[in-house]
Structures are given as structure tokens and as C-alpha cells.
Design an enzyme around this catalytic site. Structure first.
Site, mmCIF file in Angstrom:
data_model
loop_
_atom_site.group_PDB
_atom_site.id
_atom_site.type_symbol
_atom_site.label_atom_id
_atom_site.label_comp_id
_atom_site.label_asym_id
_atom_site.label_seq_id
_atom_site.Cartn_x
_atom_site.Cartn_y
_atom_site.Cartn_z
ATOM 1 N N GLY A 24 -1.182 1.819 -10.257
ATOM 2 C CA GLY A 24 -2.421 2.282 -9.666
ATOM 3 C C GLY A 24 -3.014 1.334 -8.640
ATOM 4 N N ASP A 25 -2.268 0.320 -8.221
ATOM 5 C CA ASP A 25 -2.728 -0.582 -7.163
ATOM 6 C C ASP A 25 -1.505 -1.221 -6.524
ATOM 7 O OD1 ASP A 25 -4.414 -2.069 -5.478
ATOM 8 O OD2 ASP A 25 -5.879 -2.395 -7.062
ATOM 9 N N ASP A 26 -1.703 -2.304 -5.775
ATOM 10 C CA ASP A 26 -0.605 -2.892 -5.016
ATOM 11 C C ASP A 26 0.603 -3.192 -5.904
ATOM 12 O OD1 ASP A 26 -2.362 -2.862 -2.847
ATOM 13 O OD2 ASP A 26 -3.018 -4.921 -3.212
#
Length: 465
Positions: free
Chosen positions: A250-252
């Protein structure tokens, strides 16, 4: 949860790729990953009363086992084996000269009781918890001031059961910053290999103030809707090798950091000599990012053979007035993109400060960034490359890039200066000046002109997925 077999096939094919001029340096950095470390002493977690039913809390068993094994640290080290089962635990600390080894059917489960994740001091390069003032919850697997640590397994799983933390973040009911799944601090010779990491409460693997770190052949999975579940975040660390990883989060997927505003500037510990090879994944954020916490500086980054699909952006640099620090000498090559909103994104006004004591005149230096050999299908924007007024990003060099772009204005560039060759669609005005022959020395690791555009990207075959 097992890694899709197609990913293994992908890695086998990628391994056949011919090497770049970086090979000598990068292989010397990563070559130790193939060495087998034999520990003369080994115990199973079951010998300390652990129960693998997914219900009994085994924190004391892990702590007692590692306390016992500490007596062998000067006798060749030791191995703690986790057999098949579901082993519920709170946070526990590792020791030097230790191998934590998981059976292929072993699952270490993070407790859903926040009391089992103690609150520890904030990092000095951040000055406070990343999400809230004050301390932060300790990671599930934690260590500091260690040497020679291995976390490995035959694709066993470490599951943070992070949904309760995601809900607290979204509902604004956290009292302290969420924990990582694995964090090693001030440590050297760290290896994390052949494992699956799932559902981290926050960032998944976080080496901070570390040296000689290898993360190899791991799968990291978290729902795309899970907040800030970064995959691997080298932070104020040097000589880091990340290879053959599949990440969906859900992120980098990978985010290189080095401290936050005045705290990172004062601490002054850069991230340098970071190698990333053969990364595949998807995210609601960036495939590879630098920042936004980069106040201690980031340099000598090399990333190659990257496939990003169904993602917001592929390559991103995030910074802001007040960050200070620098990002320089970055070389990214052989990218394959599919269904990506923004291929290349540099953001000079990212904001987010730890407190009001930061110096707004502490401007970052962003220079000598080379991105080459990129192919992409179903890309919305080729690039949003936006520096800072009065603080241009300079020597940005783009070479041998072909993107199928849906937006009528494919590039948006401001407060940047650089060069390009063989870029389609047509590059923005600040980057139109040719690299070759007169500006090759201004571009990081571009010294020879391209002979043709026929072999544009060795990873292009991945587009058939």
C-alpha cells in the site's frame, strides 16, 4: 502464502540478462549473499515451550531462546529454528551471530494486542515518531548494535497481522507511531533472504543506521489499501543490496531515506551505495522512491531490471524546502512499466515536517539523476518533474525511453535543468538539450553515446504478462 510461480520464472530469465558497466561494483557488494553460514549451535523454538497453534502467545519463548543462544555468540554463533506451525508472538530482540530460520510451513504471527509491541524512543534522525510526537512501537523482529545477523527460511512467512494498526491509523486512535515488521538499527552484516513478509503494521523491512545489508529473494505482500506499508526502506544506511524481490503493498515498494528535516541534517548520516536488482511489483504509490525524508543525504544509488505494473508511479524523488540534504549520483536503468499513472515523478514541494523548528531556507540539492532504457505501455503521464523555485534540480538525464502515453501533455517540467536523448513522447523544454556528445560528463554514469535504439529494454518481454 506462497509466491506465484511466475515470479520465480521471471527471476530466472532476468538472471540471464547481460551485465551493465556497474557489474564489478554491484557484484562485489552482493557476492556474499550466496555464502552459506553454518552455525555450530542450533535449537528449535519448541524447546522453550512455544506452541504453534496460532493462539498461544510465544513472546517469552522467543525471548528465552535468544537469551540462551547469546552464550554461543563468541563460539561461532547459533541458529534458532522455527518449525511448521503458526507461532503468535509480540516483539522480540535478536542478537549478534544469530540465524533465525523458518521452515517453509512456519508462520510467525504478530500479536494483535498493542501491549505486546512496546513503545521505544524515536529515532534521533527523525526527532519524534514518524506519525505522532513521542516514541514509536518496537518492530516485531528487532535488533540494535548487532553484527552478523541472518533472517531466512525456505519461503516461510512473517505475518504482522497489521489490519488492527491500519484501522487505528485511519480512525486516528493511535497513541504512538505504528511498528515496522522488521527493524535493525546500528547493525552490520545483515542478511534477510528467502522469506515472505505479509501485512506489516507500517513499513515492512527497515534497516536504519546499518551497513552491509542484503535483502534477497523475498516476497512482501500487503493489501493495496493498507496505509504506508512500504516494502523495504534503507534509512541512513550504506552498502545495501536488494535483489530478486516481489513486492505488492500500500505504499512505496522501496523507499530510500536518511532522516527528517533539522533532525536528519543534524544527525548527518547519509544513505549511500544502494543497489537494487530485479524488482517486480505493484503499489498505490511508487515503485522506487527517494525521500521524502532525505535530510542526511542520499547518493550512489543503482537500480536495474525493474518491472512496475498497475501502480501510481514508477520512479519518484520526494523532497521539500526545509529538508536540506541532497540526492545525487542516481542511476536507474532497464525499466518495464505497464498500467502506471506517472512514469517519472520528482516532487519539490512534498511538505510534511516533524515540527515548526525546521529551517525553510534549508534547501535540498537534487543533481545527477540518470534514468535510461525504459519502455512502458498504458502510461498516463510520462513525467511530472517539478523542482523548487530558486533551487533547480540539475543534471537530470533521460535516455532511451519509449512510453505509450494517454495524456495529451505527456511531460510537465518546472525548475529543472537537464538533458536527454532518444525519448518518446517528446521531452519537455528544460530537458531537450542533447546529452551526447557535449553533456555526457554532466550525466551520472553516461560516458558513451547510444549506438542505436533497437535494444531499448531487456525487460520488455515482461509486457506480455
Amino acid at each position: 502464502m506462497k509466491r506465484p510461480s511466475i515470479v520465480v520464472d521471471v527471476f530466472l530469465v532476468l538472471a540471464l540478462f547481460s551485465c551493465t558497466p556497474w557489474t564489478v561494483w554491484s557484484s562485489s557488494l552482493c557476492q556474499h549473499t550466496n555464502l552459506e553460514v553454518v552455525r555450530p549451535h542450533s535449537v528449535s523454538i519448541t524447546e522453550f515451550g512455544a506452541v504453534g497453534d496460532g493462539v498461544a502467545l510465544n513472546t517469552k519463548a522467543f525471548q528465552n531462546a535468544i537469551f540462551y543462544l547469546n552464550s554461543f555468540s563468541d563460539k561461532g554463533g547459533a541458529k534458532l529454528f522455527v518449525p511448521a506451525g503458526r507461532w503468535l508472538t509480540g516483539s522480540f530482540d535478536l542478537i549478534s551471530h544469530l540465524t533465525l530460520s523458518l521452515d517453509q510451513d512456519a508462520v510467525i504471527l504478530g500479536s494483535t494486542n498493542s501491549d505486546d509491541w512496546p513503545v521505544v524512543d524515536p529515532l534521533p534522525s527523525y526527532g519524534r515518531g514518524r506519525e505522532l510526537p513521542g516514541g514509536r512501537h518496537k518492530s516485531l523482529i528487532y535488533g540494535r548494535n548487532l553484527t552478523d545477523v541472518i533472517i531466512t527460511g525456505n519461503n516461510g512467512t512473517i505475518d504482522g497481522q497489521g489490519s488492527i494498526w491500519w484501522s487505528r491509523f485511519q480512525n486516528k486512535t493511535l497513541n504512538s507511531t505504528r511498528p515496522h515488521l522488521v527493524e535493525l538499527m546500528n547493525s552490520t552484516r545483515v542478511r534477510i533472504t528467502n522469506l515472505t513478509f505479509t501485512n506489516s503494521p507500517f513499513w515492512t523491512i527497515h534497516p536504519v543506521y546499518c551497513s552491509h545489508v542484503t535483502v534477497q529473494n523475498v516476497t512482501i505482500l500487503a493489501p493495496l489499501s493498507s496505509p504506508n506499508t512500504d516494502g523495504i526502506d534503507p534509512d541512513s544506511s550504506d552498502n545495501v543490496c536488494i535483489e530478486d524481490c516481489y513486492i505488492s503493498s500500500g505504499d512505496d515498494l522501496i523507499s530510500i531515506k536518511s532522516g527528517w528535516d533539522e533532525y536528519g541534517i543534524s544527525f548527518g548520516h547519509p544513505s549511500t551505495n544502494i543497489v537494487i536488482h530485479r524488482l517486480i511489483g505493484q503499489t498505490t504509490s511508487a515503485g522506487i522512491s527517494i525521500g521524502s525524508e532525505m535530510s542526511g543525504g542520499v547518493s550512489e544509488v543503482q537500480a536495474e531490471d525493474i518491472h512496475i505494473f498497475d501502480s501510481k508511479s514508477a520512479i519518484r524523488i520526494k523532497t521539500s524546502p526545509g529538508r536540506g540534504g541532497y540526492v545525487r549520483n542516481v542511476y536507474i536503468a532497464n525499466l518495464t512499466l505497464s498500467n502506471v499513472d506517472i512514469a517519472i515523478r520528482f516532487t519539490g514541494l512534498y511538505g510534511e515536517h516533524p515540527d515548526d523548528a525546521y529551517d525553510p531556507d534549508a534547501l535540498p540539492v537534487i543533481e545527477r539523476i540518470t534514468i535510461k532504457d525504459v519502455i512502458g505501455e498504458n502510461v498516463k503521464h510520462a513525467g511530472l518533474i517539478q523542482g523548487i523555485q530558486g533551487d533547480n534540480f540539475v543534471n537530470i538525464c533521460l535516455s532511451n525511453i519509449t512510453l505509450s502515453v494517454s495524456k495529451k501533455v505527456p511531460w510537465n517540467c518546472s525548475y529543472v535543468k537537464g538533458y536527454s536523448d532518444l525519448v518518446s513522447p517528446e521531452i519537455c523544454e528544460p530537458l531537450k538539450e542533447r546529452i551526447f556528445p557535449e553533456h555526457s560528463s554532466d550525466c551520472y554514469y553516461l560516458s558513451k553515446p547510444l549506438k542505436s535504439s533497437g535494444n531499448r529494454n531487456k525487460g520488455g518481454w515482461l509486457m506480455s504478462w
